[in-house]
Design a protein around this motif. Structure first.
Motif, mmCIF file in Angstrom:
data_model
loop_
_atom_site.group_PDB
_atom_site.id
_atom_site.type_symbol
_atom_site.label_atom_id
_atom_site.label_comp_id
_atom_site.label_asym_id
_atom_site.label_seq_id
_atom_site.Cartn_x
_atom_site.Cartn_y
_atom_site.Cartn_z
ATOM 1 N N ASN A 230 -3.855 -11.234 14.834
ATOM 2 C CA ASN A 230 -3.603 -10.497 15.927
ATOM 3 C C ASN A 230 -4.351 -9.187 15.632
ATOM 4 O OD1 ASN A 230 -2.170 -12.318 18.132
ATOM 5 N ND2 ASN A 230 -1.854 -13.085 16.289
ATOM 6 N N ARG A 231 -4.168 -8.706 14.424
ATOM 7 C CA ARG A 231 -4.676 -7.438 14.053
ATOM 8 C C ARG A 231 -6.326 -7.164 14.474
ATOM 9 N NH1 ARG A 231 -5.637 -4.609 8.175
ATOM 10 N NH2 ARG A 231 -6.682 -2.660 9.163
ATOM 11 N N SER A 234 -6.534 -7.205 18.343
ATOM 12 C CA SER A 234 -6.345 -5.887 18.794
ATOM 13 C C SER A 234 -7.575 -5.093 18.629
ATOM 14 C CB SER A 234 -5.027 -5.381 18.161
ATOM 15 O OG SER A 234 -4.871 -4.085 18.499
ATOM 16 N N ASP A 237 -10.326 -5.724 20.919
ATOM 17 C CA ASP A 237 -9.947 -5.414 22.398
ATOM 18 C C ASP A 237 -10.386 -3.834 22.561
ATOM 19 O OD1 ASP A 237 -9.112 -7.939 23.046
ATOM 20 O OD2 ASP A 237 -7.043 -7.580 22.878
ATOM 21 N N SER A 238 -10.039 -3.331 21.315
ATOM 22 C CA SER A 238 -10.328 -1.899 21.274
ATOM 23 C C SER A 238 -11.717 -1.719 21.574
ATOM 24 C CB SER A 238 -9.677 -1.123 20.300
ATOM 25 O OG SER A 238 -9.941 0.129 20.151
ATOM 26 N N ARG A 285 1.573 -13.465 21.112
ATOM 27 C CA ARG A 285 0.369 -13.476 20.187
ATOM 28 C C ARG A 285 -0.677 -14.582 20.432
ATOM 29 N NH1 ARG A 285 3.428 -12.890 14.385
ATOM 30 N NH2 ARG A 285 4.035 -15.253 15.067
#
Length: 398
Positions: A230-231, A234, A237-238, A285
């Motif tokens: 999930n990191r 993330s 997505d950024s 998540r």
């Protein structure tokens, strides 16, 4: 830089005659190719080969494309790997005669050059043209009489696995690889440094020597594995938000390379991830998909590769090669390559089309299980069994 043309000597030397005399008994195609190479690779066809390099930014082409095309023919004939083919241009006199390099002590090309050239042939559909021209010259020379082939054939069809050339990766590494390709494409388009984009877009994981090293977790611990995944999601997505702001918002049109890389990343996110039903006590998540998505992509560099099975217990990654042969003469009349996960029946239609284009008709089709019952499989007697034993495994082409 002008593309060089292949200009081998026409006249047979005394030494070539002696070498070809021995080849006539067991490897007749070497003799045929030496005799017809000037017609096969005339100026017109060499011009077609040169067109493969137009507008590609390929730079200098130091090896004549016609020589490489001849090498591809011979490679397929003897069933050599790319590495072996390079070696054979030095140690096999028959290869040297056909390539016009008798006595040369250095390889005619590198392994990478041969691999890249074959893929260029396939992308431009010149591989088919090469085989068609070879067949036409065989008929013209009288060495092959197509009239002797029955108009109505008993065709045997069999399939064999082809290992793909692309690197197969797990879901985490696939996502990281796709993201790096996207940043590289953006860096070239926006004329920015790779590291600058990674830091500005909030994807520092891409600066690590590997994605998993950057995530630095115990991959045997389910909870740590989920947090690490999930990191990564993330940060991806950024990256996409940064791209929308700094590329989509500033460029009139997204370059094809960037769009392709973005589509690949989206494809992987959709095929490999699903919501984690255990939640996590906070925001939703994601987790690695349980089970395998239909038509799952397994390689970044080779997008058509798929998982396939040799048996219930043995899996391979790549493609399937399908061969259709006349059971009476043993002549291969058609072939097709499909991703490894495609059902064998789906290859029948392209095989039928190939056969129909040759003016031939199919009287009967037998598939591998039936061939074995008739004693014509790879372990039994008969023309088809002998054919499959002698047709060398093809290198990955598509």
């Amino acid at each position: 830089m002008a593309i060089p043309r292949w200009r081998p000597v026409r006249q047979l030397s005394r030494r070539e005659e002696l070498i070809l005399k021995h080849a006539r008994r067991v490897r007749k195609l070497f003799v045929f190719l030496r005799e017809v190479r000037h017609e096969l690779f005339d100026d017109s066809f060499q011009g077609e080969l040169e067109e493969m390099y137009r507008g590609t930014g390929a730079g200098k082409v130091p090896i004549p494309p016609a020589l490489m095309a001849m090498a591809v023919l011979v490679q397929g004939y003897v069933g050599a790997s790319d590495a072996e083919a390079v070696e054979l241009t030095v140690v096999d006199l028959r290869w040297q005669v056909v390539l016009g390099r008798l006595g040369e002590e250095e390889p005619a090309f590198s392994q990478g050059a041969l691999h890249d050239f074959r893929h260029r042939l396939i992308r431009h559909d010149i591989d088919r043209r090469l085989l068609e021209r070879t067949r036409e010259l065989a008929e013209k020379s009288g060495l092959f009489d197509a009239k002797k082939l029955p108009r109505s054939l008993r065709v045997g069809i069999d399939s064999m696995p082809l290992e793909g050339a692309g690197r197969v990766e797990d879901s985490v590494n696939l996502l990281g690889h796709a993201a790096r390709k996207l940043v590289e494409a953006l860096a070239g388009t926006l004329e920015l440094d790779f590291e600058h984009i990674c830091r500005d877009a909030g994807v520092p994981l891409l600066l690590a020597s590997s994605i998993k090293r950057g995530l630095d977790c115990d991959w045997t611990d389910p909870e740590q594995k989920t947090r690490a995944l999930n990191r990564l999601i993330s940060e991806l997505d950024s990256l996409q938000r940064w791209m929308k702001k700094n590329a989509v918002g500033k460029l009139k049109e997204i370059p094809a390379e960037v769009a392709e890389c973005l589509a690949t990343l989206q494809q992987l996110l959709e095929q490999d991830l699903e919501p984690d039903p255990s939640g996590g006590g906070g925001k939703p998540r994601m987790r690695i998909r349980q089970g395998v998505a239909a038509d799952r992509r397994v390689s970044i560099e080779d997008p058509e590769m798929r998982h396939g099975r040799k048996s219930k217990s043995k899996r391979f990654n790549g493609y399937k090669r399908h061969i259709a042969a006349d059971l009476d003469s043993g002549l291969v009349v058609a072939c097709a390559v499909t991703p490894a996960n495609v059902a064998e029946e789906r290859a029948t239609e392209p095989l039928r089309r190939d056969i129909a284009e040759q003016g031939l008709k199919i009287r009967e089709i037998l598939y591998r299980p039936r061939l074995h019952q008739l004693g014509a499989g790879t372990d039994g007697p008969g023309a088809y069994g002998r054919l499959l034993q002698t047709v060398a495994p093809a290198q990955h082409a598509r």
